[in-house]
Design an enzyme around this catalytic site. Structure first.
Site, PDB file in Angstrom:
ATOM      1  N   HIS A   1       0.803  -1.222   0.000  1.00 62.60           N
ATOM      2  CA  HIS A   1       0.000   0.000   0.000  1.00 62.60           C
ATOM      3  C   HIS A   1       0.836   1.273   0.000  1.00 62.60           C
ATOM      4  CE1 HIS A   1      -4.001  -1.765   0.174  1.00 62.60           C
ATOM      5  NE2 HIS A   1      -3.431  -2.741   0.843  1.00 62.60           N
ATOM      6  N   ARG A   2       2.135   1.144   0.083  1.00 65.85           N
ATOM      7  CA  ARG A   2       2.987   2.324  -0.097  1.00 65.85           C
ATOM      8  C   ARG A   2       3.090   2.660  -1.572  1.00 65.85           C
ATOM      9  NH1 ARG A   2       8.026  -0.165   2.946  1.00 65.85           N
ATOM     10  NH2 ARG A   2       7.260  -1.846   1.637  1.00 65.85           N
TER      11      ARG A   2
END
Length: 65
Positions: free
Chosen positions: A38-39
């Site tokens: 999710h980065r």
């Protein structure tokens, strides 16, 4: 698993009963799961990717376009 931004897992095709039009029908189904970093990839984009894969697997003729 750096530098991977996503990992997809495909399950086996299994016939399951589905209630449709007042009767049980055998329907082949397959589970698809994914993990996203999710980065790099937001959850919304990941969900869209899974939906696109689902649509292509259910309608293979779309891969010819």
């Amino acid at each position: 698993n750096p530098p991977e931004s996503s990992i997809f897992a495909l399950g086996a095709i299994v016939t399951r009963p589905v209630w449709e039009d007042g009767a049980w029908k055998p329907v082949p189904m397959m589970e698809i799961t994914a993990s996203f970093d999710h980065r790099i990839i937001e959850g919304d984009y990941g969900a869209r990717a899974l939906e696109a894969i689902k649509d292509l697997l259910e309608n293979p003729a779309l891969m010819l376009c």
